[in-house]
Motif scaffolding. Structure first.
Motif, PDB file in Angstrom:
ATOM      1  N   MET A  71       0.843  -1.177   0.000  1.00 48.32           N
ATOM      2  CA  MET A  71       0.000   0.000   0.000  1.00 48.32           C
ATOM      3  C   MET A  71       0.887   1.238   0.000  1.00 48.32           C
ATOM      4  SD  MET A  71      -3.187  -1.033   2.479  1.00 48.32           S
ATOM      5  CE  MET A  71      -2.660   0.079   3.690  1.00 48.32           C
ATOM      6  N   SER A 117      -0.328  -1.593 -12.723  1.00 49.42           N
ATOM      7  CA  SER A 117      -0.346  -1.797 -11.268  1.00 49.42           C
ATOM      8  C   SER A 117      -0.612  -0.497 -10.512  1.00 49.42           C
ATOM      9  CB  SER A 117       0.978  -2.400 -10.816  1.00 49.42           C
ATOM     10  OG  SER A 117       2.036  -1.517 -11.099  1.00 49.42           O
ATOM     11  N   GLU A 168      -2.999  -1.861  -4.368  1.00 51.13           N
ATOM     12  CA  GLU A 168      -3.434  -2.322  -3.051  1.00 51.13           C
ATOM     13  C   GLU A 168      -3.988  -1.201  -2.173  1.00 51.13           C
ATOM     14  OE1 GLU A 168      -0.055  -4.158  -1.305  1.00 51.13           O
ATOM     15  OE2 GLU A 168       0.039  -5.752  -2.798  1.00 51.13           O
ATOM     16  N   TYR A 169      -3.751   0.042  -2.521  1.00 47.06           N
ATOM     17  CA  TYR A 169      -4.147   1.166  -1.681  1.00 47.06           C
ATOM     18  C   TYR A 169      -5.673   1.326  -1.708  1.00 47.06           C
ATOM     19  CZ  TYR A 169      -3.399   5.609   0.684  1.00 47.06           C
ATOM     20  OH  TYR A 169      -3.382   6.615   1.612  1.00 47.06           O
TER      21      TYR A 169
END
Length: 91
Positions: A1, A65, A86-87
């Motif tokens: 993240m 990504s 992922e954040y």
């Protein structure tokens, strides 16, 4: 993240392209010779996706990504945040 870059831009009908007013990038996870290319990519993402966002709207765009979150206010001030995939979107 991870937040990779944050950009504040000025946009409007009288401007052909959004103008970056301020930009902050965290390029510490990239090699020395990759940093300039990543910074140019972040600038390109911010300008391109801000230009495609209507005033008063928000949008999140996924590219490889990265996720680019854009918001353009009705007065032409815009913000763009580039994060990894992922954040979480609502932080």
């Amino acid at each position: 993240m991870k937040v990779v870059g944050i950009t504040i831009l000025r946009t409007g009908a009288s401007l052909p392209d959004p103008i970056p007013m301020s930009m902050a990038c965290d390029l510490s996870s990239y090699g020395f010779f990759q940093r300039q290319g990543v910074k140019e990519m972040l600038t390109f993402f911010s300008k391109t996706f801000t230009k495609r966002t209507e005033p008063g709207q928000r949008q999140s765009i996924t590219h490889e990504s990265y996720v680019i979150h854009c918001y353009v206010r009705s007065d032409g001030l815009a913000g763009s945040v580039t994060t990894d995939a992922e954040y979480p979107a609502r932080v």
